[in-house]
Design an enzyme around this catalytic site. Sequence first.
Site, PDB file in Angstrom:
ATOM      1  N   HIS A 134       0.865  -1.175   0.000  1.00  0.00           N
ATOM      2  CA  HIS A 134       0.000   0.000   0.000  1.00  0.00           C
ATOM      3  C   HIS A 134       0.909   1.234   0.000  1.00  0.00           C
ATOM      4  CE1 HIS A 134      -2.798   2.991   1.708  1.00  0.00           C
ATOM      5  NE2 HIS A 134      -3.780   2.188   1.346  1.00  0.00           N
ATOM      6  N   ASP A 211       3.209  -4.278   8.141  1.00  0.00           N
ATOM      7  CA  ASP A 211       1.969  -3.539   7.937  1.00  0.00           C
ATOM      8  C   ASP A 211       0.824  -4.534   8.118  1.00  0.00           C
ATOM      9  OD1 ASP A 211      -0.277  -2.284   7.047  1.00  0.00           O
ATOM     10  OD2 ASP A 211       0.551  -1.653   5.114  1.00  0.00           O
ATOM     11  N   GLN A 214      -4.312  -4.900   7.156  1.00  0.00           N
ATOM     12  CA  GLN A 214      -5.307  -5.810   6.575  1.00  0.00           C
ATOM     13  C   GLN A 214      -5.312  -7.182   7.246  1.00  0.00           C
ATOM     14  OE1 GLN A 214      -7.617  -5.138   4.372  1.00  0.00           O
ATOM     15  NE2 GLN A 214      -6.962  -3.127   3.666  1.00  0.00           N
ATOM     16  N   LYS A 237     -10.394  -0.474  10.304  1.00  0.00           N
ATOM     17  CA  LYS A 237     -10.532  -1.671   9.464  1.00  0.00           C
ATOM     18  C   LYS A 237     -10.908  -2.892  10.294  1.00  0.00           C
ATOM     19  CE  LYS A 237      -7.246  -0.017   6.103  1.00  0.00           C
ATOM     20  NZ  LYS A 237      -7.808   0.364   4.795  1.00  0.00           N
ATOM     21  N   CYS A 377      -4.735   2.427  -3.843  1.00  0.00           N
ATOM     22  CA  CYS A 377      -3.530   2.951  -3.176  1.00  0.00           C
ATOM     23  C   CYS A 377      -2.373   1.962  -3.215  1.00  0.00           C
ATOM     24  CB  CYS A 377      -3.801   3.349  -1.719  1.00  0.00           C
ATOM     25  SG  CYS A 377      -5.062   4.580  -1.524  1.00  0.00           S
TER      26      CYS A 377
END
Length: 419
Positions: A134, A211, A214, A237, A377
């Site tokens: 991302h 990261d 997600q 999220k 993105c």
Amino acid sequence: SGGFDPETVKKDFPLLQRRTRDDQPLVYLDSAATAQKPLQVLDAERDFYLTRNGAAHRGAHQLAEAATETYESARETVAGFIGGAPDELVFTKNATEAVNLVAYAMGNTAYAGSESAHLRLAPGDEILVTEMEHHANLVPWQQLSQRTGATLRWIPLTADGRLDDTAVDRLLNKRTRLVALTHQSNVLGTVNPVASIAARAHAVGALVLVDAAQSVAHQRVDVTALGADFLVFSAHKMLGPLGIGALWGRRELLDAMPPFLTGGSMIEHVTMERTTFLPPPQRFEPGVPPAPQAAGFAAAVHYLRALGMDAVQAHEEHLTRTALDQLAQIPEVTVIGPTTTEDRGATVSFTLDGVHPHDVGDVLDDLGIAVRTGHHCARPICDRYNIPATTRASFYLYNTEDDITALSDGIRAALHRYA
Ligand code: PMP
């Protein structure tokens, strides 16, 4: 499927009961962008304002004390959810800010605390990312490379949307200072072998930033099992509020890092000439803390814990298999990303022969089906696969098989209209 009934779960989400502009029942397939919120999260925020509204870490009165307690207890809850300690958990605005905080520390040359020297990048140092990042975990590293003279390298993607593992050992070397990679791709759905890559990164002396924007919402995440040195994520999220996220970092790293944003409540002592800073996490949290958002964040964690992350993951795997099976029945569909449920999450991107993704999105929106179209993105992924954009459907704990059937019917309607 999982250990809960998604129809029952759905009743906790007021917005999912609403009908769309065209009076269709809402089929929400955009949880990778942001998840819907259960009443429990909304109530936690509202309850804060109704009963405890005060400035945390300030004031001598009961409301300020209650606000502080709420905020610090949320820190404990959120840290515990990823297997971290509370003093290693910094509340940020979102995952994006958390990445930028670390990137700032690695480029800062002005900090008086010489403990940070070993974090600082120099010309010739290397940062390794992946081709599926991302922009939030790519652009800060590009900028840092430009500022410091470090070199940015990346692990390329295979045709089926996975990291090319053979490239990892070729790319890692003594100059690699940081590996920054996503746990789960927000476009391809791929779940990366973070623990394996982290072990190899540590073997050459590099730090690892994960990261988890997600992944924290969708599977058990444990910072130790992953081998992370830093881990970033956003509350919104994972059923929580917008406006709050987190950076988890190993204690000795956070200890060595300079402040990012400066101001009130992160200081130890201030004179007109100079300032000394509090230890982490306070060092990185200037300003009046977002205690109601933190309360909502903690409520989201409690909600997920009550369902059980294994059950959430099992339910999503069932939905993903259903979606991949149904999409395979439509010859015009090409899935961009892994086409089996192994090491993959519930985010499915695809292209449709003869129909631009934006037109697919419009047809689906008219039918009450919310998806995302574009480059999500993560623009380099589109370049890699030579496509202008994708349509992305992402599933979460409140989605059902009926939602997926609605999606396939909608795709057929788009083909009928445009192809
Ligand atoms: N990383 C990934 C993989 C993401 O999907 C996102 C959100 N789209 C981010 C980072 C950034 O999250 P936020 O916008 O909440 O900072």
